[in-house]
Design an enzyme around this catalytic site. Structure first.
Site, PDB file in Angstrom:
ATOM      1  N   GLU A  71       7.392  24.843  -9.773  1.00 36.47           N
ATOM      2  CA  GLU A  71       6.182  25.800  -9.051  1.00 36.47           C
ATOM      3  C   GLU A  71       5.355  26.332 -10.234  1.00 36.47           C
ATOM      4  O   GLU A  71       5.524  26.185 -11.403  1.00 36.47           O
ATOM      5  CB  GLU A  71       7.129  26.786  -8.307  1.00 36.47           C
ATOM      6  CG  GLU A  71       7.773  26.367  -7.414  1.00 36.47           C
ATOM      7  CD  GLU A  71       8.216  27.480  -6.348  1.00 36.47           C
ATOM      8  OE1 GLU A  71       8.299  28.437  -6.601  1.00 36.47           O
ATOM      9  OE2 GLU A  71       8.362  26.848  -5.001  1.00 36.47           O
ATOM     10  N   ASN A 129      16.720  39.889  -5.483  1.00 37.71           N
ATOM     11  CA  ASN A 129      16.316  40.415  -6.900  1.00 37.71           C
ATOM     12  C   ASN A 129      14.804  40.679  -7.060  1.00 37.71           C
ATOM     13  O   ASN A 129      14.676  41.992  -7.777  1.00 37.71           O
ATOM     14  CB  ASN A 129      16.867  39.630  -7.994  1.00 37.71           C
ATOM     15  CG  ASN A 129      16.144  38.194  -8.242  1.00 37.71           C
ATOM     16  OD1 ASN A 129      15.822  37.908  -7.015  1.00 37.71           O
ATOM     17  ND2 ASN A 129      16.456  37.823  -9.068  1.00 37.71           N
ATOM     18  N   GLU A 162      14.532  26.996  -6.492  1.00 42.15           N
ATOM     19  CA  GLU A 162      14.404  27.648  -7.989  1.00 42.15           C
ATOM     20  C   GLU A 162      16.094  28.411  -7.882  1.00 42.15           C
ATOM     21  O   GLU A 162      16.254  29.578  -7.047  1.00 42.15           O
ATOM     22  CB  GLU A 162      13.481  28.660  -8.016  1.00 42.15           C
ATOM     23  CG  GLU A 162      12.069  28.406  -7.928  1.00 42.15           C
ATOM     24  CD  GLU A 162      11.477  27.689  -9.126  1.00 42.15           C
ATOM     25  OE1 GLU A 162      12.242  27.532 -10.038  1.00 42.15           O
ATOM     26  OE2 GLU A 162      10.700  27.030  -8.963  1.00 42.15           O
ATOM     27  N   CYS A 167      16.766  35.567 -12.644  1.00 43.50           N
ATOM     28  CA  CYS A 167      17.444  34.405 -12.946  1.00 43.50           C
ATOM     29  C   CYS A 167      17.149  33.889 -14.318  1.00 43.50           C
ATOM     30  O   CYS A 167      18.024  33.167 -14.820  1.00 43.50           O
ATOM     31  CB  CYS A 167      16.767  33.370 -11.851  1.00 43.50           C
ATOM     32  SG  CYS A 167      14.964  33.376 -12.158  1.00 43.50           S
TER      33      CYS A 167
HETATM   34  P1  NAD Z   1      22.004  33.676  -2.468  1.00 45.13           P
HETATM   35  O1  NAD Z   1      21.986  32.147  -2.561  1.00 45.13           O
HETATM   36  O2  NAD Z   1      23.368  34.219  -2.059  1.00 45.13           O
HETATM   37  O3  NAD Z   1      20.864  33.913  -1.220  1.00 45.13           O
HETATM   38  C1  NAD Z   1      19.709  33.673  -1.192  1.00 45.13           C
HETATM   39  C2  NAD Z   1      18.962  33.496   0.192  1.00 45.13           C
HETATM   40  O4  NAD Z   1      19.550  32.534   0.703  1.00 45.13           O
HETATM   41  C3  NAD Z   1      19.297  34.626   1.155  1.00 45.13           C
HETATM   42  O5  NAD Z   1      18.188  35.052   1.865  1.00 45.13           O
HETATM   43  C4  NAD Z   1      20.569  34.425   1.816  1.00 45.13           C
HETATM   44  O6  NAD Z   1      20.785  35.022   3.201  1.00 45.13           O
HETATM   45  C5  NAD Z   1      20.167  33.012   1.885  1.00 45.13           C
HETATM   46  N1  NAD Z   1      21.528  32.309   2.332  1.00 45.13           N
HETATM   47  C6  NAD Z   1      22.627  32.383   1.745  1.00 45.13           C
HETATM   48  N2  NAD Z   1      23.583  31.280   2.340  1.00 45.13           N
HETATM   49  C7  NAD Z   1      22.642  30.516   2.920  1.00 45.13           C
HETATM   50  C8  NAD Z   1      22.794  29.094   3.549  1.00 45.13           C
HETATM   51  N3  NAD Z   1      24.193  28.585   3.804  1.00 45.13           N
HETATM   52  N4  NAD Z   1      21.822  28.676   4.103  1.00 45.13           N
HETATM   53  C9  NAD Z   1      20.625  29.144   4.132  1.00 45.13           C
HETATM   54  N5  NAD Z   1      20.426  30.218   3.416  1.00 45.13           N
HETATM   55  C10 NAD Z   1      21.299  30.844   2.923  1.00 45.13           C
HETATM   56  O7  NAD Z   1      21.181  34.335  -3.587  1.00 45.13           O
HETATM   57  P2  NAD Z   1      20.837  35.892  -3.883  1.00 45.13           P
HETATM   58  O8  NAD Z   1      22.331  36.355  -4.346  1.00 45.13           O
HETATM   59  O9  NAD Z   1      20.256  36.336  -2.819  1.00 45.13           O
HETATM   60  O10 NAD Z   1      20.093  35.980  -5.394  1.00 45.13           O
HETATM   61  C11 NAD Z   1      20.510  35.561  -6.750  1.00 45.13           C
HETATM   62  C12 NAD Z   1      20.655  34.251  -6.939  1.00 45.13           C
HETATM   63  O11 NAD Z   1      19.148  33.731  -7.044  1.00 45.13           O
HETATM   64  C13 NAD Z   1      21.007  34.044  -8.400  1.00 45.13           C
HETATM   65  O12 NAD Z   1      21.921  32.808  -8.354  1.00 45.13           O
HETATM   66  C14 NAD Z   1      19.725  33.866  -9.147  1.00 45.13           C
HETATM   67  O13 NAD Z   1      19.959  33.204 -10.416  1.00 45.13           O
HETATM   68  C15 NAD Z   1      18.848  33.202  -8.270  1.00 45.13           C
HETATM   69  N6  NAD Z   1      17.405  33.312  -8.384  1.00 45.13           N
HETATM   70  C16 NAD Z   1      16.762  32.109  -8.922  1.00 45.13           C
HETATM   71  C17 NAD Z   1      15.411  32.267  -9.192  1.00 45.13           C
HETATM   72  C18 NAD Z   1      14.775  30.993 -10.113  1.00 45.13           C
HETATM   73  O14 NAD Z   1      13.262  31.143 -10.005  1.00 45.13           O
HETATM   74  N7  NAD Z   1      15.453  30.101 -10.432  1.00 45.13           N
HETATM   75  C19 NAD Z   1      14.635  33.277  -9.143  1.00 45.13           C
HETATM   76  C20 NAD Z   1      15.580  34.612  -8.608  1.00 45.13           C
HETATM   77  C21 NAD Z   1      16.836  34.485  -8.201  1.00 45.13           C
END
Ligand code: NAD
Length: 487
Positions: A464, A152, A251, A285
């Protein structure tokens, strides 16, 4: 760049297995990405480990200069980075230019400065009123840190992690999201242009499950993992990382509430709520998904909110107002639409939106969703319980402070909340009762990089920001020096 390669030991490496990177605006291929494999990860871990012995001992000013050199490299390719971020994510180019890339640069500069000015704790132990020992703390980096990022805010979140990791003497293995690989590859190019950087920064492309993401979490040679992404993925990473008891910084997702009290400045509250729901098409997020409005202003708030949502545009050439881009992928759009169907089935009403827009041009092959507001969603609904991550919120009425605090806290998430009121005592009474990591009062997403950032419950582990980041990437250890002569 038509082909994106992983970056290991300061070399760009092809693996022969390709993933398509699609443009969310029209579904067309932007470029293709060489997916890293286990052998390449092993090579990256080996090279990153070797580099730690030198980098972990580098002076504070050497580390600071390295971060500044990366920041300068991004600045010198600013337009290229902004275009890449806008193309991969579908976000308006002006947003990439005003938020994503400038914040990435300031993350690097911020930690380059913080380590130059940081002092550590010390205390004197006394016995019988005489000084006996001097305790002082030193920071010790973990070694090799795995950095797994979402799509994102790709470069912004990546630099938010690598800046403190590198500043404290770790080397990093970065895995950008498979949906947004380009800015991380450009970052690797910037790093490649800096002398003596081999092994310090590595970028591996690929997916998560059964791919390089999962391999990074499980790899015994990776000493800590910092992850931003969904709560479900966080839980999977925790499971595989538990075998080697790695330190984890998470996060994760949110289901954030905005609370509007009847004495609020309505115009400011409407503007703020719209920004908090629809920025980045709801794919931050921190975005608000639940809006609670005090009963006596509910109707007028809803009508102003509807007007403001109607004014949102998909025309991303305009820099004047908040503009909406597509969602990141077809899957994400289908997921969001499935929550809309669910809300309708459960008796909720769409005040505005609720469908896929029709453009009559190539955007009809993209992944757009109308900005949407529902009301009357039953409390038990998955729509209320789960993070949707799209341009949507529900809006509901409340009467008392106690009732709205209970409703806001009635969730498994605990990332952020915003309160809109002109009554300072209400704001300060309510804020500490919200079980979230961050509360904004009459504001949203204003970030001071020194302030703690992170969530409670399903929204994450750890904090963080400023010295909180330093504490994760290089926890303080104590040295106790006898100053009394002898045991
Ligand atoms: P996601 O969890 O699908 O993927 C994030 C990353 O993790 C990607 O690089 C993906 O390839 C990797 N990944 C997926 N499955 C994995 C596994 N089993 N093992 C290791 N790595 C794996 O998330 P997304 O769809 O890319 O992002 C959206 C999510 O991120 C939303 O839930 C959002 O709230 C969260 N987010 C949180 C913050 C925060 O600071 N709290 C900030 C931005 C996004």
């Amino acid at each position: 760049m038509d082909e994106l390669l992983s970056f290991v030991e300061a070399e760009f490496v092809e693996t022969g297995v390709w993933l398509d990177n699609l443009n969310p605006r029209n579904g067309a291929r932007i470029n293709r990405v060489a997916e890293a494999n286990e052998a390449l990860l092993d090579r990256a871990v080996h090279s990153a480990k070797e580099a730690t012995s030198k980098w972990g001992r580098a002076s504070v000013s050497q580390r600071s200069e390295f971060l500044l050199a990366i920041a300068e490299g991004i600045e010198s390719r600013f337009d290229e980075f902004a275009r890449a971020e806008s193309l991969d994510t579908g976000k308006p180019i002006h947003q990439a230019r005003s938020l994503d890339i400038p914040r990435a640069i300031s993350n690097l500069k911020f930690f380059a400065t913080l380590i130059q000015t940081e002092t550590l704790e010390s205390c004197v132990t006394t016995t019988n009123d005489a000084p006996r020992a001097l305790n002082y703390t030193v920071r010790k980096p973990h070694g090799v840190v795995g950095v797994i990022c979402p799509w994102n805010l790709p470069l912004l979140l990546l630099t938010w992690k690598i800046a403190p990791a590198l500043a404290t003497g770790n080397t990093v293995i970065i895995k950008p999201s498979e949906h947004t690989p380009t800015s991380a590859t450009l970052l690797a190019k910037v790093v490649a242009e800096i002398d003596a950087s081999a092994g310090i920064v590595n970028v591996l492309h690929g997916k998560g499950p059964m791919s390089v993401g999962e391999m990074i979490a499980a790899h015994p040679g990776i000493d800590a993992v910092t992850f931003t992404g969904s709560s479900a993925t966080g839980s999977k990473i925790m499971e595989v990382a538990s075998k080697s008891v790695k330190p984890l910084s998470f996060e994760l997702g949110g289901k954030n509430a905005a609370i509007v009290f009847s004495d609020a400045d309505i115009e400011a509250a409407v503007k703020g709520v719209v920004r908090s729901v629809f920025s980045n098409s709801g794919q931050i997020c921190l975005c608000t998904e639940r809006v609670y409005v005090q009963h006596d202003i509910f109707d007028s708030f809803v009508s102003r909110l509807t007007e403001a949502v109607l004014a949102l545009s998909f025309d991303d050439s305009s820099e004047k107002s908040l503009t909406l881009g597509p969602l990141i992928s077809r899957d994400q759009r289908d997921k969001v639409m499935s929550y809309f169907d669910l809300a309708i089935k459960e008796g909720a009403t769409a005040i505005i939106g609720g469908a896929v827009p029709h453009f009559g041009d190539e955007r009809d092959d993209g992944f757009y969703v109308q900005p949407t507001v529902f009301t009357g969603v039953p409390k038990h609904s998955r729509f209320v319980r789960e993070e949707i991550f799209g341009p949507v919120c529900q809006i509901e009425k409340f009467t008392t402070e106690e009732e709205v605090i209970a409703a806001s806290n009635d969730t498994s998430f605990g990332l952020a909340a915003s309160i809109w009121t002109n009554d300072i005592s209400v704001a300060h009474r309510v804020a500490p009762q919200l079980s979230v990591g961050m509360v904004w009062i009459n504001d949203w997403f204003r970030r001071d990089l020194r302030a703690p950032f992170g969530g409670t419950k399903l929204s994450g582990i750890g904090r963080e920001g400023g010295h909180h980041s330093l504490d994760f990437y290089a926890p303080p250890s104590n040295v106790c020096l006898s100053i009394a002569g002898g045991v």
